[in-house]
Design a protein around this motif. Sequence first.
Motif, short mmCIF file in Angstrom:
data_model
loop_
_atom_site.label_atom_id
_atom_site.label_comp_id
_atom_site.label_asym_id
_atom_site.label_seq_id
_atom_site.Cartn_x
_atom_site.Cartn_y
_atom_site.Cartn_z
N VAL A 133 0.09 -7.60 -27.08
CA VAL A 133 0.65 -6.60 -26.18
C VAL A 133 -0.06 -5.28 -26.46
CG1 VAL A 133 2.72 -5.34 -25.45
CG2 VAL A 133 2.88 -7.77 -26.10
N ARG A 193 3.74 -1.07 -21.68
CA ARG A 193 3.39 -2.28 -22.42
C ARG A 193 2.71 -3.26 -21.47
NH1 ARG A 193 6.88 0.34 -24.97
NH2 ARG A 193 7.41 0.19 -27.13
N ALA A 194 1.55 -3.73 -21.91
CA ALA A 194 0.73 -4.62 -21.07
C ALA A 194 0.51 -5.94 -21.80
CB ALA A 194 -0.60 -3.93 -20.76
N CYS A 251 -0.79 -9.55 -22.71
CA CYS A 251 -2.03 -10.29 -22.47
C CYS A 251 -2.06 -11.54 -23.34
CB CYS A 251 -3.26 -9.44 -22.83
SG CYS A 251 -3.40 -7.89 -21.94
N THR A 278 -4.34 -11.19 -18.31
CA THR A 278 -3.01 -10.63 -18.08
C THR A 278 -1.92 -11.70 -18.01
OG1 THR A 278 -3.43 -10.62 -15.71
CG2 THR A 278 -3.93 -8.60 -16.92
N HIS A 308 2.39 -7.41 -16.98
CA HIS A 308 1.23 -6.50 -17.04
C HIS A 308 1.11 -5.82 -15.68
CE1 HIS A 308 -2.83 -5.02 -17.59
NE2 HIS A 308 -2.85 -5.48 -18.83
N SER A 326 -10.07 -6.74 -12.17
CA SER A 326 -8.63 -6.54 -12.09
C SER A 326 -8.22 -6.06 -10.71
CB SER A 326 -8.18 -5.51 -13.15
OG SER A 326 -8.75 -4.25 -12.88
#
Length: 177
Positions: free
Chosen positions: A80, A91-92, A94, A112, A116, A142
């Motif tokens: 993360v 917070r993303a 992955c 991702t 995300h 992306s």
Amino acid sequence: MGSTDAPGPASRLTYPEVGATRRWPLPAGYRHLRVRTRVGHGRGTFEAAGRAVMDWRMHRAVGVSIRAADPVATPGRPVVVGLGIGRLRLRAPCEVVWTVAEETRTGFAYGTLPGHPERGEESFLVDLEPDGSVVLTVTAFSRPDSWFGRAGGPLVPLFQRAYARRCGRVLRRWAVG
């Protein structure tokens, strides 16, 4: 040494083109990013830069928080990435989708997961070129996957490019320091 791929059958990645940062051209329908930065020269610099990429030190030094399941990037394992501070931290989530550890190339890519703000993949590769130059290449594809990703509009690619350049500057400082 060599390459390791993921994901396994239980992966929850949010895009179908898993592993596409390994090759060019990148998949259609996404924004594309490729930033190359010379970070130094020689085998010692290559090895130090490769370790800093693989054990998350480069990311942390750039100013993002990393919550990883493993001390080094490991295919199929979650990470993360946290951007911002305090309550404003984004917070993303992955998952590491591939790694490479070869004589002249070290790095990984993550993709991702649900939650995300974007959908896609980003890789961080350190190469030892034939002339002895050490180069970091950040490659990504992306597109927005949330209302706030879409709200960021043209600012998101600018942030991604600035982040990739900062990664290179951080590694360059370590190479000469």
